[in-house]
Design a protein around this motif. Structure first.
Motif, PDB file in Angstrom:
ATOM      1  N   ILE A   4      -1.940  -1.191 -14.725  1.00 49.85           N
ATOM      2  CA  ILE A   4      -2.489   0.079 -14.248  1.00 49.85           C
ATOM      3  C   ILE A   4      -1.716   1.231 -14.890  1.00 49.85           C
ATOM      4  O   ILE A   4      -0.510   1.372 -14.692  1.00 49.85           O
ATOM      5  CB  ILE A   4      -2.410   0.185 -12.705  1.00 49.85           C
ATOM      6  N   HIS A   5      -2.419   2.030 -15.690  1.00 49.36           N
ATOM      7  CA  HIS A   5      -1.781   3.163 -16.361  1.00 49.36           C
ATOM      8  C   HIS A   5      -2.540   4.458 -16.096  1.00 49.36           C
ATOM      9  O   HIS A   5      -1.957   5.505 -15.929  1.00 49.36           O
ATOM     10  CB  HIS A   5      -1.709   2.910 -17.867  1.00 49.36           C
ATOM     11  N   SER A   6      -3.867   4.339 -16.055  1.00 48.56           N
ATOM     12  CA  SER A   6      -4.693   5.545 -15.967  1.00 48.56           C
ATOM     13  C   SER A   6      -5.716   5.370 -14.849  1.00 48.56           C
ATOM     14  O   SER A   6      -5.970   4.236 -14.400  1.00 48.56           O
ATOM     15  CB  SER A   6      -5.399   5.727 -17.309  1.00 48.56           C
ATOM     16  N   TYR A   7      -6.313   6.456 -14.424  1.00 45.36           N
ATOM     17  CA  TYR A   7      -7.371   6.367 -13.409  1.00 45.36           C
ATOM     18  C   TYR A   7      -8.528   5.495 -13.898  1.00 45.36           C
ATOM     19  O   TYR A   7      -9.278   4.940 -13.101  1.00 45.36           O
ATOM     20  CB  TYR A   7      -7.856   7.780 -13.018  1.00 45.36           C
ATOM     21  N   ARG A   8      -8.642   5.372 -15.225  1.00 46.55           N
ATOM     22  CA  ARG A   8      -9.706   4.527 -15.785  1.00 46.55           C
ATOM     23  C   ARG A   8      -9.465   3.046 -15.474  1.00 46.55           C
ATOM     24  O   ARG A   8     -10.367   2.230 -15.522  1.00 46.55           O
ATOM     25  CB  ARG A   8      -9.794   4.683 -17.302  1.00 46.55           C
ATOM     26  N   ASP A   9      -8.218   2.698 -15.165  1.00 43.47           N
ATOM     27  CA  ASP A   9      -7.899   1.294 -14.839  1.00 43.47           C
ATOM     28  C   ASP A   9      -8.182   0.965 -13.369  1.00 43.47           C
ATOM     29  O   ASP A   9      -7.949  -0.164 -12.933  1.00 43.47           O
ATOM     30  CB  ASP A   9      -6.420   1.005 -15.127  1.00 43.47           C
ATOM     31  N   LEU A  10      -8.636   1.935 -12.618  1.00 45.90           N
ATOM     32  CA  LEU A  10      -8.858   1.732 -11.176  1.00 45.90           C
ATOM     33  C   LEU A  10     -10.349   1.802 -10.851  1.00 45.90           C
ATOM     34  O   LEU A  10     -11.082   2.477 -11.545  1.00 45.90           O
ATOM     35  CB  LEU A  10      -8.102   2.796 -10.383  1.00 45.90           C
ATOM     36  N   PRO A  11     -10.810   1.142  -9.776  1.00 47.74           N
ATOM     37  CA  PRO A  11     -10.003   0.242  -8.962  1.00 47.74           C
ATOM     38  C   PRO A  11      -9.744  -1.093  -9.673  1.00 47.74           C
ATOM     39  O   PRO A  11     -10.485  -1.467 -10.576  1.00 47.74           O
ATOM     40  CB  PRO A  11     -10.902   0.008  -7.740  1.00 47.74           C
ATOM     41  N   LYS A  12      -8.678  -1.767  -9.259  1.00 47.27           N
ATOM     42  CA  LYS A  12      -8.473  -3.156  -9.650  1.00 47.27           C
ATOM     43  C   LYS A  12      -8.839  -3.991  -8.429  1.00 47.27           C
ATOM     44  O   LYS A  12      -8.256  -3.823  -7.356  1.00 47.27           O
ATOM     45  CB  LYS A  12      -6.996  -3.413 -10.011  1.00 47.27           C
ATOM     46  N   LEU A  13      -9.823  -4.855  -8.611  1.00 50.16           N
ATOM     47  CA  LEU A  13     -10.338  -5.648  -7.488  1.00 50.16           C
ATOM     48  C   LEU A  13     -10.112  -7.130  -7.784  1.00 50.16           C
ATOM     49  O   LEU A  13     -10.925  -7.762  -8.443  1.00 50.16           O
ATOM     50  CB  LEU A  13     -11.833  -5.360  -7.298  1.00 50.16           C
ATOM     51  N   TYR A  14      -8.976  -7.640  -7.300  1.00 51.03           N
ATOM     52  CA  TYR A  14      -8.607  -9.014  -7.639  1.00 51.03           C
ATOM     53  C   TYR A  14      -8.655  -9.932  -6.429  1.00 51.03           C
ATOM     54  O   TYR A  14      -8.450  -9.494  -5.295  1.00 51.03           O
ATOM     55  CB  TYR A  14      -7.173  -9.045  -8.207  1.00 51.03           C
ATOM     56  N   ASN A  15      -8.918 -11.187  -6.707  1.00 50.34           N
ATOM     57  CA  ASN A  15      -8.854 -12.213  -5.669  1.00 50.34           C
ATOM     58  C   ASN A  15      -8.230 -13.473  -6.255  1.00 50.34           C
ATOM     59  O   ASN A  15      -8.368 -13.745  -7.436  1.00 50.34           O
ATOM     60  CB  ASN A  15     -10.261 -12.534  -5.137  1.00 50.34           C
ATOM     61  N   GLN A  16      -7.563 -14.226  -5.396  1.00 51.99           N
ATOM     62  CA  GLN A  16      -6.924 -15.469  -5.839  1.00 51.99           C
ATOM     63  C   GLN A  16      -7.200 -16.578  -4.827  1.00 51.99           C
ATOM     64  O   GLN A  16      -6.991 -16.407  -3.634  1.00 51.99           O
ATOM     65  CB  GLN A  16      -5.417 -15.236  -5.961  1.00 51.99           C
ATOM     66  N   TRP A  17      -7.671 -17.726  -5.326  1.00 54.35           N
ATOM     67  CA  TRP A  17      -7.815 -18.938  -4.514  1.00 54.35           C
ATOM     68  C   TRP A  17      -6.597 -19.802  -4.791  1.00 54.35           C
ATOM     69  O   TRP A  17      -6.340 -20.161  -5.948  1.00 54.35           O
ATOM     70  CB  TRP A  17      -9.082 -19.699  -4.898  1.00 54.35           C
ATOM     71  N   CYS A  18      -5.852 -20.142  -3.783  1.00 53.85           N
ATOM     72  CA  CYS A  18      -4.632 -20.915  -4.018  1.00 53.85           C
ATOM     73  C   CYS A  18      -4.127 -21.511  -2.713  1.00 53.85           C
ATOM     74  O   CYS A  18      -4.779 -21.399  -1.679  1.00 53.85           O
ATOM     75  CB  CYS A  18      -3.557 -20.015  -4.623  1.00 53.85           C
ATOM     76  N   SER A  19      -2.969 -22.138  -2.768  1.00 53.79           N
ATOM     77  CA  SER A  19      -2.310 -22.558  -1.534  1.00 53.79           C
ATOM     78  C   SER A  19      -1.056 -21.723  -1.368  1.00 53.79           C
ATOM     79  O   SER A  19      -0.484 -21.252  -2.350  1.00 53.79           O
ATOM     80  CB  SER A  19      -1.964 -24.047  -1.566  1.00 53.79           C
ATOM     81  N   VAL A  20      -0.657 -21.523  -0.123  1.00 50.77           N
ATOM     82  CA  VAL A  20       0.592 -20.814   0.157  1.00 50.77           C
ATOM     83  C   VAL A  20       1.416 -21.670   1.109  1.00 50.77           C
ATOM     84  O   VAL A  20       0.902 -22.594   1.744  1.00 50.77           O
ATOM     85  CB  VAL A  20       0.352 -19.415   0.762  1.00 50.77           C
ATOM     86  N   LEU A  21       2.694 -21.337   1.167  1.00 56.23           N
ATOM     87  CA  LEU A  21       3.608 -22.185   1.929  1.00 56.23           C
ATOM     88  C   LEU A  21       4.439 -21.351   2.895  1.00 56.23           C
ATOM     89  O   LEU A  21       5.006 -20.333   2.491  1.00 56.23           O
ATOM     90  CB  LEU A  21       4.498 -22.920   0.926  1.00 56.23           C
ATOM     91  N   ARG A  22       4.426 -21.764   4.156  1.00 52.58           N
ATOM     92  CA  ARG A  22       5.226 -21.082   5.178  1.00 52.58           C
ATOM     93  C   ARG A  22       5.936 -22.147   5.997  1.00 52.58           C
ATOM     94  O   ARG A  22       5.284 -22.987   6.618  1.00 52.58           O
ATOM     95  CB  ARG A  22       4.332 -20.203   6.060  1.00 52.58           C
ATOM     96  N   GLY A  76      -7.274 -11.551  -1.347  1.00 50.32           N
ATOM     97  CA  GLY A  76      -7.761 -10.443  -2.164  1.00 50.32           C
ATOM     98  C   GLY A  76      -6.668  -9.395  -2.264  1.00 50.32           C
ATOM     99  O   GLY A  76      -5.943  -9.158  -1.290  1.00 50.32           O
ATOM    100  N   HIS A  77      -6.499  -8.802  -3.434  1.00 51.79           N
ATOM    101  CA  HIS A  77      -5.505  -7.734  -3.627  1.00 51.79           C
ATOM    102  C   HIS A  77      -6.160  -6.657  -4.472  1.00 51.79           C
ATOM    103  O   HIS A  77      -6.578  -6.943  -5.595  1.00 51.79           O
ATOM    104  CB  HIS A  77      -4.262  -8.270  -4.345  1.00 51.79           C
ATOM    105  N   THR A  78      -6.238  -5.458  -3.918  1.00 47.20           N
ATOM    106  CA  THR A  78      -6.926  -4.399  -4.661  1.00 47.20           C
ATOM    107  C   THR A  78      -6.098  -3.121  -4.691  1.00 47.20           C
ATOM    108  O   THR A  78      -5.303  -2.857  -3.798  1.00 47.20           O
ATOM    109  CB  THR A  78      -8.307  -4.086  -4.024  1.00 47.20           C
ATOM    110  N   MET A  79      -6.291  -2.348  -5.747  1.00 43.99           N
ATOM    111  CA  MET A  79      -5.629  -1.047  -5.927  1.00 43.99           C
ATOM    112  C   MET A  79      -6.694   0.012  -6.185  1.00 43.99           C
ATOM    113  O   MET A  79      -7.630  -0.223  -6.971  1.00 43.99           O
ATOM    114  CB  MET A  79      -4.686  -1.098  -7.129  1.00 43.99           C
TER     115      MET A  79
END
Lengths: 480, 480
Positions: free
Chosen positions: A129-147, A166-169
């Motif tokens: 992410i550098h410029s307003y043109r790079d936004l929004p960033k709309l990401y999602n990840q399928w994975c396992s997590v550990l707690r 999902g992680h978005t900016m």
């Protein structure tokens, strides 16, 4: 019910006798899950994983519809990275599993297996992410997590579980807030329209929100035992992580700005929710839109001429109509087969024997009600599709009734406590908004706040715990 | 080529200048991958992950066609479990990342993050295999694995990488051997028909086989720089693990038997293979059947009335025909767009401007050859589909020519060495089957055995290394 059926079903504890035992019996007997040699780490067996694949498939399409893209980030987080956001690390560090050796060498810095990936995403966002043109960033990840939890239960509390995060900016707070609501609604619609699980939408109190979030939204639902289950959450972070990680973008004004962030997730816990919302004393009951097999076809007198062929023809017709259908032409007895697919919660059983073939009909048996009807083979595709919709509607209505019948208003702490002890369920009261009262409810009535529902009601002007002016109506409950 | 285009392409090192640099430039500039703060652990960015999703989608359907079911097993392996099969642990222990702390507590036994899951599957198989009726068990898992390697390169060697691992158990050796071959063929067909990568099928030597396997089969391919890449492997274990884990089943004879086992896998390494097989000095070149975007539609003079609408109509028609199509109507210049999608290897570019609309035509530009043609909009769906097939065929033919032109026969160790130094490529010689000669080839000519190809040729009666009678023809090469 055939003899074999009784025998198999008897292996499941009745839910009225021991709900927890009933739940684990169903998980095991329906072959959803197996235990591994590490406590709290479970094996998702084919039938359990197939439900998750259907959840993935449906949600992934929804996410993409809104422009989200899938990515995959590392499973390890350097300790120094995890520590960058203070509230976040305080919440998660006690549950981290730590990698300290790589091959035969001690590592210079220890790495935790991701309990969630906000910090990793922020590190990456800083690169892209550098410029307003790079936004929004709309990401999602399928994975396992550990707690690294102390206690565990299949689907509800694993040390390792499958989820999506999902992680978005976004360029500004408004857009990020919209995203938080949008994704909460995606979850709510999915749970209601696909899983047949009615939900209560609302905001978490500060005590119950995600570590590091400004606001956490939730969809809560009610299980057979009247306990609450948090189905999914959506978090608004403001620019807190962005500041901690020094992520900035050049705006249209050519000045640096901090982007605003969200994250949101659901996990295989939803499968636990499906079991405890719809299951019965004969086993699993799957909502048709998520069931790996929607219709099980069982040939009757299958050794007679033409029976298998006629059953196969039905399978082919239903499959061509887009339904998920299987035939069991194994040597097992019909009684065994009936019990097997009842246990596995297949929504609809179709039986077809020589007499039916003569009469151009078949038998349909609903898993949810046990209702048995003879129907014409003409237009069987539509008949089956309609019945699956009807099963969905019935399951939803039954779960909605359970939710409505077990949601109570209380006007004093004592009353809330008494209702919880006698009836369980969700208890709504007014609340002043102070942590002390929330802690008192937990201590005296054993209930945590589930959410401040969007659908507010005015049950009075004061907090029934401290008597001060009320700010919100809150749902309280005992939760998984 | 427009000015912007030149500028962007100049940021990629020519492959003739520095092949390794060209490769990492393409990975970065085509936005396939990013680096994380842990050495050797990479971020799969949306475009790179989308290629993997297409690989998953296609292979998963193939696996299911043969009756395989997906499961998910824990990511952690207790050290005692890993040690159960001697050859296996010797191969993998040096590359394990070890978890030694859970929360704030030291663990009693350390756990390694799975480098592969044979031991975990065996532990589970022991729980679910009792009778011949339980066989075969045909399982597959999509997950990431971790190998603590010293060196790393995007896609080719990650400490953590995405893969699938199939694990199957069979009642007897014949069925297990058939499965090993079947899955090797699934990989070979996929690579040739979908990735346009011609392969050499064969068996690994004992030195090169998987730790703990009786036999390992491989599909090998050749990169632009004439090095070999192992695309996928399929292993036959016999009953070795079954014995080590004491897995038995009651046969039809009511006696206990050990089941026979296979495993097989491909990973995101295939994406590295795609890049190095098809890429060029302008960037990535994606085979059409795996490309996330098969056709990029670029409106010409897009501000003129009706242009966007006409382009959107084409997008809709092509999408309805099952093609993966995107339009770029952003404010970037045409030159920027041409360079962008060239870099990203989109197989076909479609340009449509006011004059084209008048003439009921559009421009198609092939990524592989740069060829530019005007075609009628009538039946554009078929025209585009045919051109995508033609691109696939051209890519395959070009790669096949590279493989054939760079496969050489040698009749002495000196000759093999000289060819490798002068030309590179795959070098075929006869071989006595002894490890000493294999080691000597490695030491003196720098080549490992790639495989004993199924398509054997008789190049002589003796091993050119030791002069003893030859047993097989072997392919040697320098490999990734």
């Amino acid at each position: 019910m055939a003899q074999d059926n009784k025998k198999q079903v008897e292996e499941i504890t009745d839910m009225e006798v021991d709900f927890a035992k009933w739940f684990t019996d169903v998980c095991k007997k329906a072959e959803l899950i197996d235990y591994s040699s590490i406590k709290g780490m479970f094996i998702y067996r084919p039938y359990g994983y197939a439900i998750w694949e259907n959840i993935q498939h449906t949600l992934d399409a929804e996410f993409k519809k809104y422009g989200h893209e899938n990515v995959y980030l590392p499973m390890l987080i350097p300790e120094s990275l995890l520590q960058k956001e203070k509230d976040h690390v305080e919440g998660f560090a006690p549950e981290c599993a730590w990698v300290t050796m790589g091959g035969s060498e001690e590592l210079e810095e220890r790495y935790c297996i991701r309990p969630t990936s906000e910090t990793l995403f922020c590190e990456h966002f800083k690169n892209v992410i550098h410029s307003y043109r790079d936004l929004p960033k709309l990401y999602n990840q399928w994975c396992s997590v550990l707690r690294w939890e102390k206690t565990s239960r299949p689907f509800l509390r694993h040390r390792e579980f499958l989820w999506q995060e999902g992680h978005t900016m976004h360029a500004n707070s408004e857009e990020a807030r919209e995203e938080t609501q949008r994704m909460l609604n995606v979850y709510a619609d999915f749970m209601e329209n696909v899983l047949a699980m009615p939900v209560v939408k609302g905001r978490k109190t500060d005590k119950e929100k995600f570590n590091g979030a400004e606001e956490t939204y939730t969809v809560e639902c009610m299980m057979h035992d009247k306990k609450a289950l948090q189905g999914g959450t959506s978090h608004y972070f403001g620019d807190g992580f962005a500041k901690a990680f020094n992520i900035t973008f050049a705006g249209k004004d050519n000045q640096p700005h901090f982007p605003h962030q969200t994250s949101w997730g659901v996990s295989t816990r939803l499968i636990g929710g499906i079991i405890m919302t719809h299951g019965d004393n004969n086993g699993l009951v799957l909502p048709p839109r998520i069931a790996p097999t929607q219709v099980i076809v069982i040939p009757v007198a299958q050794h007679k001429e033409g029976v298998i062929e006629a059953n196969q023809a039905i399978v082919d017709r239903l499959t061509a109509a887009g339904l998920r259908v299987k035939m069991d032409a194994s040597e097992q007895s019909p009684g065994w087969k009936f019990a097997e697919y009842e246990m596995k919660g297949v929504p609809l059983r179709l039986e077809l024997g020589p007499k039916d073939i003569e009469k151009n009909q078949c038998v349909l048996v609903r898993r949810d009600s046990g209702e048995k009807v003879f129907v014409s083979l003409d237009n069987i595709e539509q008949t089956v599709a309609d019945m699956l919709d009807s099963i969905h509607d019935s399951l939803y209505a039954k779960a909605k009734k359970n939710l409505d019948d077990n949601t109570f208003a209380a006007y004093s702490l004592e009353e809330a406590k008494a209702i919880q002890e006698e009836k369980g369920g969700l208890i709504k009261t007014m609340w002043c908004g102070n942590l002390e009262c929330e802690l008192k409810m937990k201590e005296e009535a054993g209930m945590s706040s589930r959410c401040i529902p969007f659908a507010q009601e005015n049950l009075g002007e004061t907090c029934p715990i401290c008597g001060k002016p009320a700010k919100h109506m809150v749902y309280w409950g005992v939760a998984y």
